[in-house]
Design a protein around this motif. Structure first.
Motif: not given
Length: 709
Positions: A482, A470, A534, A486
């Motif tokens: 994120l 992430d 998110v 994403a």
């Protein structure tokens, strides 16, 4: 004369800001495939400019006679994803010029160069997004003047449009408390043509133009600004032959919708506006105004002639550019310059020539100058000290952390740029550590109102392709995480250039913290994470830490929708979202009251709209039947229609409908029952819609009269 020229600035603000406005609904104004449509109507003549889904633009003039006394302007939008507009929105204004009506003016007399214009190449740019159009006249229809502008590259035009309507330059609101139409020209705005410069600094404060479409006409509007402007006839050369400067904070409001400039805006063009007799344009206006009992009429006529002359001066090409203003700061002093200005020019404007700085190249974002340390290191036997690595791995936590430098301006804006060297180390170390989180730490422990963190798009793409990590961005304003999906959505849209994550605290007090979240790329803002998630964590104001709070999503119309979230023990609040927009964290009580109020306002508007809806009925007869047809005005739907019948014109209809449709789309009824040959029947129709549990009725239609056969 100077008050007439002030209209140029009003026009410039309309050009710059109108793409982001929100409007009413009118289903008939635009056709499928049209994005933006502007219509001007006067007398028997209608002129339209239409931007389409393929980014082509069509301009068309139908008719040859206009009335000088006024013009109706109508603007429509639909399917403009960058502004969050899907359904058709329209707005109409009627302007009175203050001129006498007369019998009409022939366009062939006023605008011969415009009507004869055969085409050209238009080169333009919005900041660094360059685009080119080829304009050609349609010669197949002699009854209509029509030109089509075709983009040479659709992607280039799309990128320019997204930059213009992006929230870096503009903020749009659709829920202003006061319903008004106004223009606010900030102090210091100017219009420059050649060496003549009209500057809005004659008196302190901003210039506000109210009620620009009132019956008093444009003269009443310009009279409110005549004291704010002065004319410099010997100004230093501008960037182009024409330059319009609109300071940050300038406002265009139409009804309850408004657009505010987030940055200074510079509009420039190389078009030559010299008159046919080679007078400078402002001198030509002087001639029109001086000694003229009807100065307004003379000025408007001269402005029309100037436009016609300008079009006549366009031969094969013209250029236009719209540039945002960006701030360069050093030691508390700052200067704002147009996008693309060299850093050395900004340093010169700050009177810092001779001082060496680390920054160079062009100004493409707000920046803080840092002075070079030119003092050589002192001698000694210890040798050089190796630099501290700003990217580190934690094998136990499976994290890679980059500590990056952040510059904070006097306005509370914190700006961080991850350089190429650091970005490459982030990817290499994340792969080496098999990291589950990549953390970009841009915190300063300061009071930040706006935080911007930029990193190369290729870095995000590499993290998506080479790791399962992430992406965590820590700022003083908020922490943004994120997940992989994403991050992939962001990388897919960005492709090249930089990705900038923006957290903007619009408002923070004891009752709420209101902020906007944006991810800006060279290909426009990323608003949808394509199923990705998110996580956002924001520090709560002290007054909210002991209260029940909720998070709400705020749409483009200012409506609140609750979003699930959690108040944490450390005084922060965390929520998850699948798209970026505006959010607020506030007390649950305040949120409930706001949602209840907006629902009531929505229903009140719907009720008023349905009640104002009109119907037009007609009828026809055949043997043993009478058919009634009706047409509803556009704007508000109904659930069904009621048809009432009587043999008397003004009575006898009863309280129960003679016939009720099953839907709100049915537009006719064939009456075959209870008809008596030779009897005259009267029919009237109304629509019905149930809103908040209450039946609301449209206006009655006219009476449709028919004798049975």
């Amino acid at each position: 004369m100077k008050k007439i020229l002030s209209l140029f600035l009003a026009v410039a603000m309309t050009v710059c800001m109108m793409p982001a406005m929100a409007f009413a609904t009118d289903d008939s104004f635009m056709a499928e495939g049209e994005k933006v449509k502007l219509e001007l109507k006067s007398g028997e003549t209608t002129a339209t400019v239409t931007a389409k889904d393929d980014y082509s633009v069509v301009a068309e003039v139908n008719g040859t006679t206009v009335y000088k006394s006024g013009v109706t302007v109508k603007l429509g939008m639909q399917n403009v994803r960058g502004l969050g507009i899907t359904d058709m929105k329209t707005h109409k204004l009627e302007f009175s010029t203050g001129l006498e009506q007369g019998s009409g003016t022939d366009l062939n007399t006023w605008l011969p160069n415009v009507l004869a214009f055969s085409g050209c190449t238009i080169s333009g740019k919005v900041n660094d997004k360059a685009f080119t159009y080829t304009v050609e006249k349609d010669t197949t229809n002699t009854n209509t003047a029509k030109w089509t502008a075709t983009p040479n590259t659709v992607d280039a035009v799309r990128a320019a449009w997204q930059t213009l309507t992006g929230t870096d330059l503009l903020t749009a609101k659709t829920n202003e408390a006061v319903d008004n139409s106004k223009i606010v020209i900030k102090h210091g705005a100017y219009l420059q043509i050649g060496s003549e410069k009209l500057i809005f600094d004659e008196k302190e404060g901003d210039c506000t133009i109210d009620n620009i479409s009132t019956s008093d006409g444009l003269l009443a509007a310009v009279n409110t600004i005549k004291g704010h402007a002065r004319l410099d006839t010997n100004a230093a050369p501008a960037g182009k032959n024409i330059e319009i400067y609109l300071p940050k904070g300038s406002v265009l409001q139409v009804s309850s919708s408004s657009v505010t400039l987030n940055r200074d805006i510079y509009i420039r063009s190389d078009v030559n506006v010299a008159t046919a007799d080679n007078q400078t344009p402002l001198a030509a206006l002087r001639t029109a105004v001086n000694g003229n009992n009807n100065a307004m009429a003379g000025a408007i006529i001269k402005l029309v002639e100037m436009f016609n002359d300008a079009v006549g001066n366009v031969k094969e090409s013209l250029a236009v550019e719209i540039l945002g203003g960006y701030t360069v700061t050093y030691s508390g002093n700052s200067v704002t310059v147009p996008y693309g200005t060299t850093v050395s020019t900004a340093i010169e404007k700050l009177n810092l020539t001779g001082t060496q700085f680390n920054e160079s190249g062009d100004v493409t974002a707000d920046m803080t100058l840092t002075e070079k340390n030119v003092t050589p290191p002192s001698g000694g036997g210890g040798g050089a000290v190796p630099p501290t690595d700003n990217v580190t791995n934690n094998p136990g936590d499976k994290t890679t952390t980059a500590d990056v430098e952040t510059s904070t301006g006097a306005d509370g804006k914190a700006t961080t740029t991850v350089d190429k060297t650091t970005a490459d180390k982030i990817v290499d170390k994340a792969v080496e550590n098999n990291s589950e989180e990549v953390i970009i730490d841009a915190t300063t422990k300061g009071d930040t109102k706006i935080a911007e963190v930029s990193l190369p798009a290729e870095t995000v793409r590499a993290l998506v392709e080479k790791t399962d990590a992430d992406v965590v961005v820590k700022t003083d304003a908020a922490e943004v995480v994120l997940d992989q999906k994403a991050a992939e959505a962001v990388a897919d849209q960005a492709k090249t250039g930089n990705i900038t994550i923006v957290v903007d605290k619009v408002k923070e007090d004891d009752s709420q913290v209101h902020f906007e979240l944006k991810i800006v790329t060279d290909n426009g803002n990323v608003t949808d994470f394509k199923g990705g998630n998110v996580k956002v964590t924001v520090a709560l104001p002290t007054a909210l830490k002991d209260k029940e709070v909720v998070c709400v999503y705020i749409d483009d119309k200012g409506n609140y929708t609750k979003v699930a979230g959690t108040k944490n023990a450390d005084g922060t609040y965390t929520f998850n979202t699948g798209h970026f927009s505006a959010y607020a964290i506030m007390t649950a009580e305040e949120a409930d009251e706001a949602i209840k109020a907006q629902e009531k306002a929505k229903n009140d508007k719907l009720k008023a709209g349905v009640k104002a809806t009109t119907l037009k009925a007609s009828s026809s007869a055949k043997k043993k039947s009478i058919t009634i047809k009706w047409k509803k005005s556009y704007g508000y739907k109904v659930d069904y229609f009621q048809v009432f019948r009587s043999t008397k014109k003004n009575s006898g209809y009863g309280t129960k409908a003679f016939y009720t449709t099953k839907t709100g789309t049915q537009k006719s009824y064939k009456n075959t029952k209870a008809l008596k040959k030779g009897t005259r029947y009267y029919y009237k129709v109304r629509g019905v819609r149930k809103i908040d549990g209450v039946k609301v009725y449209t206006k009655w239609s006219n009476k449709a009269i028919r004798t049975a056969k």
